[in-house]
Design a protein around this motif. Structure first.
Motif, PDB file in Angstrom:
ATOM      1  N   MET F 186       0.820  -1.203   0.000  1.00 32.57           N
ATOM      2  CA  MET F 186       0.000   0.000   0.000  1.00 32.57           C
ATOM      3  C   MET F 186       0.861   1.264   0.000  1.00 32.57           C
ATOM      4  SD  MET F 186      -2.819   1.361   2.775  1.00 32.57           S
ATOM      5  CE  MET F 186      -3.737  -0.165   2.846  1.00 32.57           C
ATOM      6  N   CYS F 187       0.425   2.258  -0.773  1.00 31.84           N
ATOM      7  CA  CYS F 187       1.032   3.589  -0.715  1.00 31.84           C
ATOM      8  C   CYS F 187      -0.083   4.610  -0.478  1.00 31.84           C
ATOM      9  CB  CYS F 187       1.734   3.933  -2.026  1.00 31.84           C
ATOM     10  SG  CYS F 187       3.298   3.093  -2.213  1.00 31.84           S
ATOM     11  N   SER F 188       0.176   5.550   0.440  1.00 33.09           N
ATOM     12  CA  SER F 188      -0.850   6.525   0.808  1.00 33.09           C
ATOM     13  C   SER F 188      -0.372   7.939   0.548  1.00 33.09           C
ATOM     14  CB  SER F 188      -1.194   6.371   2.294  1.00 33.09           C
ATOM     15  OG  SER F 188      -1.762   5.106   2.529  1.00 33.09           O
ATOM     16  N   TYR F 189      -1.315   8.768   0.120  1.00 37.15           N
ATOM     17  CA  TYR F 189      -1.016  10.135  -0.283  1.00 37.15           C
ATOM     18  C   TYR F 189      -1.974  11.080   0.424  1.00 37.15           C
ATOM     19  CZ  TYR F 189       1.552   7.512  -3.694  1.00 37.15           C
ATOM     20  OH  TYR F 189       2.431   6.617  -4.258  1.00 37.15           O
ATOM     21  N   HIS F 190      -1.449  12.176   0.929  1.00 44.36           N
ATOM     22  CA  HIS F 190      -2.292  13.192   1.552  1.00 44.36           C
ATOM     23  C   HIS F 190      -2.181  14.489   0.782  1.00 44.36           C
ATOM     24  CE1 HIS F 190      -2.312  10.487   4.975  1.00 44.36           C
ATOM     25  NE2 HIS F 190      -3.257  11.233   5.520  1.00 44.36           N
ATOM     26  N   ARG F 191      -3.290  15.197   0.683  1.00 46.16           N
ATOM     27  CA  ARG F 191      -3.214  16.548   0.132  1.00 46.16           C
ATOM     28  C   ARG F 191      -2.694  17.477   1.233  1.00 46.16           C
ATOM     29  NH1 ARG F 191      -5.239  18.847  -4.364  1.00 46.16           N
ATOM     30  NH2 ARG F 191      -6.752  17.193  -4.724  1.00 46.16           N
ATOM     31  N   VAL F 192      -1.538  18.049   1.004  1.00 40.71           N
ATOM     32  CA  VAL F 192      -0.900  18.935   1.985  1.00 40.71           C
ATOM     33  C   VAL F 192      -0.439  20.178   1.229  1.00 40.71           C
ATOM     34  CG1 VAL F 192       1.004  19.197   3.626  1.00 40.71           C
ATOM     35  CG2 VAL F 192      -0.130  16.973   3.383  1.00 40.71           C
ATOM     36  N   GLY F 193      -0.838  21.333   1.698  1.00 42.60           N
ATOM     37  CA  GLY F 193      -0.457  22.565   1.015  1.00 42.60           C
ATOM     38  C   GLY F 193      -0.964  22.577  -0.421  1.00 42.60           C
ATOM     39  N   GLY F 194      -2.062  21.923  -0.682  1.00 42.95           N
ATOM     40  CA  GLY F 194      -2.678  21.981  -2.001  1.00 42.95           C
ATOM     41  C   GLY F 194      -2.340  20.831  -2.928  1.00 42.95           C
ATOM     42  N   ARG F 195      -1.204  20.167  -2.663  1.00 44.66           N
ATOM     43  CA  ARG F 195      -0.852  19.064  -3.579  1.00 44.66           C
ATOM     44  C   ARG F 195      -0.624  17.795  -2.789  1.00 44.66           C
ATOM     45  NH1 ARG F 195       3.351  19.909  -0.099  1.00 44.66           N
ATOM     46  NH2 ARG F 195       5.387  19.974  -1.081  1.00 44.66           N
ATOM     47  N   TYR F 196      -0.630  16.647  -3.483  1.00 47.97           N
ATOM     48  CA  TYR F 196      -0.455  15.381  -2.791  1.00 47.97           C
ATOM     49  C   TYR F 196       1.007  15.139  -2.436  1.00 47.97           C
ATOM     50  CZ  TYR F 196      -5.233  13.861  -3.599  1.00 47.97           C
ATOM     51  OH  TYR F 196      -6.591  13.755  -3.569  1.00 47.97           O
ATOM     52  N   VAL F 197       1.222  14.622  -1.198  1.00 50.59           N
ATOM     53  CA  VAL F 197       2.544  14.146  -0.817  1.00 50.59           C
ATOM     54  C   VAL F 197       2.423  12.690  -0.379  1.00 50.59           C
ATOM     55  CG1 VAL F 197       3.231  16.448  -0.020  1.00 50.59           C
ATOM     56  CG2 VAL F 197       2.351  14.768   1.635  1.00 50.59           C
ATOM     57  N   TYR F 198       3.532  11.994  -0.443  1.00 45.88           N
ATOM     58  CA  TYR F 198       3.576  10.584  -0.057  1.00 45.88           C
ATOM     59  C   TYR F 198       4.042  10.476   1.387  1.00 45.88           C
ATOM     60  CZ  TYR F 198       5.539   5.857   0.283  1.00 45.88           C
ATOM     61  OH  TYR F 198       5.863   4.592   0.706  1.00 45.88           O
TER      62      TYR F 198
END
Lengths: 241, 257, 241, 257, 241, 257
Positions: F186-198
């Motif tokens: 699994m790889c998870s991504y969060h929207r942080v500061g407007g863009r996705y980070v891993y």
């Protein structure tokens, strides 16, 4: 899943057990204003699925600890009625219901202008009266209509549909029979105007190409449903949506 | 004419109306709302009904399961009623475990059916001591504008009397109609503005006092009674509503199959 | 119920298994002030039934959301002790207890002058120590005495008794053995002075005539019990009730 | 002499009394309240007792069920203790699931009996691997004026020692007395006004600190200990109360059959 | 317990199955600061027992009704992880956990200067990762270290150990195998400096003489553990405890 | 550099960093924290792993039980995932029944494994219709500094792939490794500061918006997706993170046995 391979669910001409082609959705009916005592409500009949959504509020959020200072809270409950399935369902929340309630709330929060109603609560009640396959999609769609029927300001309407895979072939909107033999399910919640996604789940097995096909089917399926939503709201509100 | 929103004012308003023997929606004291009964409305239930009484809407669904009979009654099946009043049906109903009101509702509906003897438990036996049918009646509120008791009881009877035992699906013989030998019906009365009225709407319930539920079967036999909420009543008051219940239950009985 | 028809519970002279005639109630004993730490209490022994009621309060109602601005709340709990029946009862509330607690509270609220104690709570605890038949009636009767013993002002005393039907004959106050074969049960809660009803339940099968007979038996049964209540209170309070 | 209602004042008052080695109700440090024990008080239990210690009143009832023995102990029966302190027994006990205090109470009483070995689990076997008796001990508080632990433990032993295994009712042989080979008894001590006292009343509990529960069996064998609540004690303090417990447990042992 | 008498757990030279003599404790390792996100934490490996304690706070106590006006509340949870025993443990609190949490909290409250933090809460989380015998003792010991690691002022450190009886012989710190055949267990929580007891339980069968021996073993066992605690704290805090 | 404690300020700070494509801890947008995987860490589990990703620490343990197969799948074993995020793992996790977040976490990890088909349920059959193995996977958070999803999924696969079926202990044949045919990661991504980070840390989660979890198996097959929290994303954004997930899942796959 390989064990089911000899059950043929799609014929040589690409016609499915209920006569649809790969990209077709099931027949859909939508009605708004079906619960007299609610502030807004809707009924979605999607194939054999029968789902009702009722909206109450905005109202004061209590207990106080659930209040948000800058916006309304969406209190969403997805529930399957005990008589909605072949085997009776015992009343009471379960983990599946809780998860679907959570992702549904998160999808709708994205489009509802909750910041207009600080410290308040909007209750969204989704009841599955008869379940086929795709009840969570029908529930999100019904909730969108019920919110609009309640006059809650939204930036967009959410329509949800799921494509899947059966007999190694990607098709749109699995029915119950197909779902029993299905190899993958990709439900998506799509904004009618912007095309942005607010809801996404998937399980099963899809190659990168199959995944793209299922994605595309979902994107194409929403336009006709959007038309039905607008018609239902116009009918319920005497000509204006 | 809109009813006042504050309970005290509502109560005064209802008392005022009562002086002229009037009600909020223009009905007479013992006049019921129009009743619509539709059966076969639930695709996954073996018997079902929707009942609409004004803005009150309820569903009833009958499902069957196979049970092991209790050791002391090896040739008896089972019957269970579950009444759900989920928050979908009104802003005043909250999520969570069943409230005392919902528990009372389910138990009173259940007793009316069970105690009338309309279900022959022996007929539900499949194999003595081994297998029997359990009848599960789920009544479910969609919209509560008052008098859920009568709506539930009516939907329950309509659903039961059209239910089919799914022998084939469970591989224990052919499908056959569930035998229901009688038609117990319920009539409910609320004290509103000092006197009892029949088939109260929600705002009459809010502004009213105690309530009495009467379930009568064939030949006016009494099968179930329940007084609810704070309040006292006299023998004469009871005799009056019992008289009306006899007549009204007969009418309702003719509305279902 | 027809299957039990050959068990003869009443003989040709109208005498029941325990020697009573149709209209007789079982032997009753009442004592007040039996729980030293309670504000009021009572013990009712009714046949083999043994029921204890304790009253605490009036006290501040908390949490606040249960407070009523214009009156006291009656917080009534009816409970059967685990050793009160032949088959042990698992501790914990059940639906039957909840319903009986509710209708008992509603009966007592009618006679207690709750408006004298706004925002407060009066706790009424009913414990069935040994159960025969008619525990809810014995519980209401015991609670009435316990409230009076606690000095809570009331407009009237409630006495509860149940008539029923057995072998097609209407009789007063079924005992356990009769109850097992009984065809109907009509418990009523009656105000000692006014004769008004504050509690009513019924299940089974009674023709209109049978119903009237059962009703009349109940109405006639309460006077001797009322005398015992007054005696118990006088004895507990040194001569004044 | 009335004790002050405020905990801080009560604590000060108790400390003052302690200076002269006095207690609220005039008893000596290690003097217990009068104990009344009556057995056979519950018509539906197979063994029962009521214990009264001052204004503390408790009941114990013994019931039997038939269980399937655990696979790893096919010839053993079972024993279970359930302690209930319902709101009937005091304004400070609330409704709801068992409080941590009630759980501790039940578990400490249970351990004193279980660990003494007074119940022969093998004797409860009916048919090895198939059927055995489960003894269920329900202790139930009616009035809590302090020291429920000792009242519960005493009532439990009195009920168990008069219990009759209901073989006939379950159709597995004749009725016979439950064999209970020993008499473990409990003595409890609370730190009040700085020093330990025996058999505290409720107001001493409120104004006191930690407590110690000692269960002793025949020949002064120790079967169970439990320290409860915030507080520390020294080896010398413990030795002193252990000495008293030996003598008092012997006295209590003589009070039951 | 007599049935187990023929299993010999101690040989003729007084040597136990794992090579210890009667008064020896199992090998102990202690580490502080093992949970990066906690305010204080510790790990105790005691024989095969593996226990972790984390401390959060002092923080505001809420809901308000749990607040104490004159001191902090210690909110202690003892829990066994589902994989900590041979037979999996279902998640969720049980009566045993609740009782151990309660007596652990009461033991630690005695040494923590809770009066320095009125109206606040200190959370102490004890997780048993692998259980042998004596997990409650290892938990109290780990919690002491975690509190110190969090900088919470205490009057003393609590060390807990249990002696027991096996084959009629009193020994210190039963391991799992011994515990299965054990005839008594005496866990004590002892203050390192004052020698006072803040925790005491016992079950089984001990004659007065055996009891004294078990008591003495426990009293003697704590000193070396105290040294390990101090070393662990010094190591975690760069040389100062 | 310390992140601001107030969510609004934190959000602004993260947005500021994002302008220069920076993150709180200096990592690149799609750069993960160092991952440590240790197996065999739990003495009482039949398979186990500890995964450390920065200050996030989790455990996974595999246990086996014998179950009766479901009537409609008599030759199938079972698989169950239980995710526990107890209050030990962070000040923001509270005691009590599983929160919606913990339920979602467990279900998403479960689906990634189950739907990949990596466990052959037929292989878990012991005696058709009578006995089969049930695999119970317990994942347990010790320290939550963000991205529990990936830590749980990684620990789960590492534990499963080293698990041994305890045939001898249950007396049903020899011990043998649990066959796990694939490695869904699994790889998870969060929207942080407007863009996705891993692989977001906890403070990025607090100051971020919606997240997307992608589970990919061998040959980049998609087995599970989940979008969580309020927020919308475009098809292009999704394509970008899917591209990264393909590469990163392959790397993770090489880290476990």
């Amino acid at each position: 899943m390989g064990g089911y391979g000899d059950v043929q669910m799609i014929d040589e001409n690409g016609i499915r057990v209920d006569g649809r082609t790969a990209g077709d959705i099931r027949p859909v009916e939508i009605r708004a204003g079906v619960i007299p005592v609610a502030d807004g409500s809707a009924e979605v009949i999607w194939g054999t699925n029968h789902v009702i959504a009722a909206v109450y509020g905005p109202m004061e959020a209590h207990p106080r600890k659930i209040q948000k200072q800058d916006r309304a809270v969406l209190d969403v409950r997805y529930n399957m009625a005990p008589f909605s399935t072949t085997d009776r369902i015992r009343p009471g929340f379960n983990r599946r219901s809780r998860e679907i309630s959570k992702v549904t709330a998160e999808a709708l929060e994205t489009v509802v202008l909750t910041e207009l109603y600080p410290r308040s609560k909007i209750r969204v009640e989704i009841e599955v009266i008869t379940a086929e396959a795709g009840t969570r999609c029908a529930g999100i769609t019904a909730a969108s209509v019920a919110l609009a029927d309640a006059g809650i300001p939204m930036t967009d309407m959410v329509i949800s549909v799921a494509s899947g895979k059966i007999n190694g072939i990607v098709v749109c909107d699995l029915n119950k029979e197909e779902d029993n033999y299905g190899e993958a399910d990709l439900p998506m919640g799509i904004c009618a105007n912007s095309g942005a996604l607010v809801f996404l789940q998937m399980d099963g097995d899809l190659s990168p190409e199959e995944f793209q096909q299922a994605w595309d089917y979902n994107m194409e399926a929403i336009a006709p449903v959007h038309v039905l939503m607008i018609e239902a709201l116009e009918k319920a509100n005497g000509g204006e949506s | 004419m809109a009813a006042p929103p504050v309970p005290e004012l509502l109560r005064a308003h209802l008392a005022e109306l009562a002086k002229n023997d009037e009600r909020l929606d223009g009905r007479g004291r013992f006049e019921g709302r129009a009743v619509e009964i539709e059966t076969g409305v639930l695709a996954r239930a073996e018997g079902s009904a929707r009942v609409v009484m004004g803005d009150t809407i309820v569903l009833a669904g009958v499902k069957f399961q196979i049970m092991t009979p209790y050791p002391d009654r090896p040739t008896s099946g089972g019957f269970m009623t579950s009444a759900e009043v989920r928050p979908v049906s009104g802003v005043h109903w909250e999520a969570g475990p069943p409230s005392p009101e919902a528990i009372e509702l389910g138990r009173v509906v259940d007793r009316g059916i069970r105690e009338s003897g309309c279900l022959d438990m022996e007929d539900l036996c499949i194999l003595p001591g081994e297998k029997a049918w359990q009848v599960i009646l789920d009544v479910f509120a969609l919209s509560d504008d008052g008098n859920l008791f009568d709506a539930f009881a009516t939907a329950a009877m309509a659903a039961l009397r059209t239910a089919v035992i799914p022998g084939e699906r469970f591989d224990v013989g052919e499908d056959r109609p569930l035998p229901v030998s009688k038609k117990p019906m319920m009539c409910s009365y609320h004290r509103v503005g000092g006197r009892y009225v029949y088939d109260a709407v929600r705002r009459e319930e809010i502004g009213g006092a105690e309530r009495i539920h009467i379930t009568l079967g064939d030949d006016d036999h009494v099968h179930s009674l329940q007084k609810g909420l704070k309040g006292a009543f006299t023998a004469d008051e009871f005799a009056e509503i019992m008289d009306h219940a006899r007549q009204r239950c007969a009418e309702l009985r003719n509305m279902i199959e």
